[in-house]
Motif scaffolding. Sequence first.
Motif, short mmCIF file in Angstrom:
data_model
loop_
_atom_site.label_atom_id
_atom_site.label_comp_id
_atom_site.label_asym_id
_atom_site.label_seq_id
_atom_site.Cartn_x
_atom_site.Cartn_y
_atom_site.Cartn_z
N LEU A 163 47.85 -102.74 -12.34
CA LEU A 163 46.60 -102.53 -13.07
C LEU A 163 45.50 -103.44 -12.54
CD1 LEU A 163 45.19 -100.96 -15.27
CD2 LEU A 163 46.00 -102.66 -16.91
N GLU A 164 45.84 -104.68 -12.22
CA GLU A 164 44.85 -105.62 -11.66
C GLU A 164 44.30 -105.11 -10.34
OE1 GLU A 164 44.85 -110.14 -9.86
OE2 GLU A 164 46.23 -109.69 -11.51
N VAL A 165 45.17 -104.60 -9.48
CA VAL A 165 44.73 -104.07 -8.19
C VAL A 165 43.84 -102.85 -8.40
CG1 VAL A 165 45.51 -102.97 -6.05
CG2 VAL A 165 46.65 -105.03 -6.89
N PHE A 166 44.25 -101.95 -9.28
CA PHE A 166 43.43 -100.77 -9.55
C PHE A 166 42.06 -101.16 -10.07
CE2 PHE A 166 47.28 -97.77 -10.32
CZ PHE A 166 47.55 -97.77 -8.97
N GLN A 167 42.00 -102.15 -10.95
CA GLN A 167 40.71 -102.60 -11.48
C GLN A 167 39.83 -103.14 -10.35
OE1 GLN A 167 39.55 -101.93 -14.43
NE2 GLN A 167 41.50 -101.06 -15.05
N ALA A 215 41.56 -97.67 -13.03
CA ALA A 215 42.76 -96.84 -13.00
C ALA A 215 42.38 -95.38 -13.19
CB ALA A 215 43.74 -97.30 -14.08
N ILE A 216 41.70 -94.86 -12.17
CA ILE A 216 41.26 -93.46 -12.18
C ILE A 216 41.18 -92.95 -10.74
CG2 ILE A 216 38.83 -94.14 -12.27
CD1 ILE A 216 38.35 -91.56 -13.94
N CYS A 217 41.69 -91.77 -10.51
CA CYS A 217 41.61 -91.17 -9.18
C CYS A 217 40.15 -90.86 -8.87
CB CYS A 217 42.44 -89.89 -9.13
SG CYS A 217 42.33 -89.01 -7.54
N VAL A 218 39.65 -91.36 -7.75
CA VAL A 218 38.25 -91.14 -7.39
C VAL A 218 37.97 -89.71 -6.97
CG1 VAL A 218 37.84 -93.55 -6.78
CG2 VAL A 218 38.52 -91.93 -5.00
N CYS A 219 39.01 -88.92 -6.77
CA CYS A 219 38.84 -87.53 -6.36
C CYS A 219 38.85 -86.59 -7.56
CB CYS A 219 39.93 -87.15 -5.36
SG CYS A 219 39.81 -85.46 -4.76
N CYS A 220 39.94 -86.64 -8.35
CA CYS A 220 40.10 -85.65 -9.42
C CYS A 220 39.95 -86.21 -10.83
CB CYS A 220 41.45 -84.94 -9.30
SG CYS A 220 42.86 -85.98 -9.75
N GLY A 221 39.91 -87.54 -10.96
CA GLY A 221 39.74 -88.14 -12.28
C GLY A 221 41.02 -88.39 -13.04
N GLU A 222 42.18 -88.19 -12.43
CA GLU A 222 43.46 -88.46 -13.09
C GLU A 222 43.51 -89.91 -13.57
OE1 GLU A 222 46.57 -88.28 -14.94
OE2 GLU A 222 46.55 -86.48 -13.68
N THR A 223 44.00 -90.13 -14.79
CA THR A 223 44.04 -91.48 -15.35
C THR A 223 45.44 -91.96 -15.73
OG1 THR A 223 43.58 -90.66 -17.57
CG2 THR A 223 41.67 -91.37 -16.23
N HIS A 224 46.44 -91.13 -15.62
CA HIS A 224 47.80 -91.58 -15.93
C HIS A 224 48.24 -92.54 -14.83
CE1 HIS A 224 47.79 -88.02 -18.54
NE2 HIS A 224 48.64 -88.74 -19.27
N ILE A 225 48.42 -93.79 -15.19
CA ILE A 225 48.71 -94.83 -14.19
C ILE A 225 49.99 -94.53 -13.41
CG2 ILE A 225 49.97 -96.39 -15.71
CD1 ILE A 225 48.25 -98.65 -14.27
N GLU A 226 50.91 -93.79 -14.03
CA GLU A 226 52.15 -93.44 -13.35
C GLU A 226 51.90 -92.56 -12.12
OE1 GLU A 226 52.91 -93.75 -17.81
OE2 GLU A 226 51.43 -92.77 -16.53
N PHE A 227 50.77 -91.86 -12.09
CA PHE A 227 50.46 -90.95 -10.99
C PHE A 227 49.51 -91.55 -9.95
CE2 PHE A 227 50.92 -87.47 -14.37
CZ PHE A 227 52.28 -87.35 -14.14
N LEU A 228 49.04 -92.77 -10.19
CA LEU A 228 48.02 -93.36 -9.32
C LEU A 228 48.61 -94.24 -8.23
CD1 LEU A 228 45.39 -94.30 -12.04
CD2 LEU A 228 45.46 -92.26 -10.58
N SER A 229 47.89 -94.31 -7.12
CA SER A 229 48.32 -95.12 -5.99
C SER A 229 47.10 -95.64 -5.24
CB SER A 229 49.20 -94.30 -5.04
OG SER A 229 48.47 -93.22 -4.51
N ILE A 230 47.34 -96.56 -4.33
CA ILE A 230 46.28 -97.08 -3.47
C ILE A 230 46.29 -96.29 -2.16
CG2 ILE A 230 45.52 -99.08 -2.12
CD1 ILE A 230 44.91 -99.37 -5.06
N ASP A 231 45.10 -95.84 -1.76
CA ASP A 231 44.94 -95.05 -0.54
C ASP A 231 44.18 -95.87 0.49
OD1 ASP A 231 44.70 -92.60 1.10
OD2 ASP A 231 42.58 -92.73 0.58
N HIS A 232 44.59 -95.74 1.74
CA HIS A 232 43.85 -96.32 2.86
C HIS A 232 42.70 -95.35 3.17
CE1 HIS A 232 47.69 -98.37 3.25
NE2 HIS A 232 47.11 -99.24 4.05
#
Length: 105
Positions: free
Chosen positions: A22-26, A31-48
């Motif tokens: 959560l700290e890294v996402f912040q 904690a939100i996908c910059v493309c589609c807006g997904e907010t479930h943290i279980e589905f989020l990741s860091i992209d290069h």
Amino acid sequence: MPWKDPEKQRQAQRKYGQRLKLEVFQAYGGAICVCCGETHIEFLSIDHVNGKGSQHRRELGTPYRAGKYFYQILKKHGYPLGYRVLCINCNFALGHYGYCPHQKG
């Protein structure tokens, strides 16, 4: 010092990993996908952002390629530029097809 209760150790490690994620996402916009807006943290990741994630993970070597170890590296280096939060679907589509269906149109 070894833990007397392995289950408590697992729980503590899990909580630490969740806080770190959560700290890294912040640090990368929340904690939100910059493309589609997904907010479930279980589905989020860091992209290069530059698309060279596979190369970067190989350079880092095991075990620093994913999860909390990768998040620790980002934190240690002051959250460098070139990363963003994406959901697994958007990240996969960009990596395998070069575009995300949310942006195609």
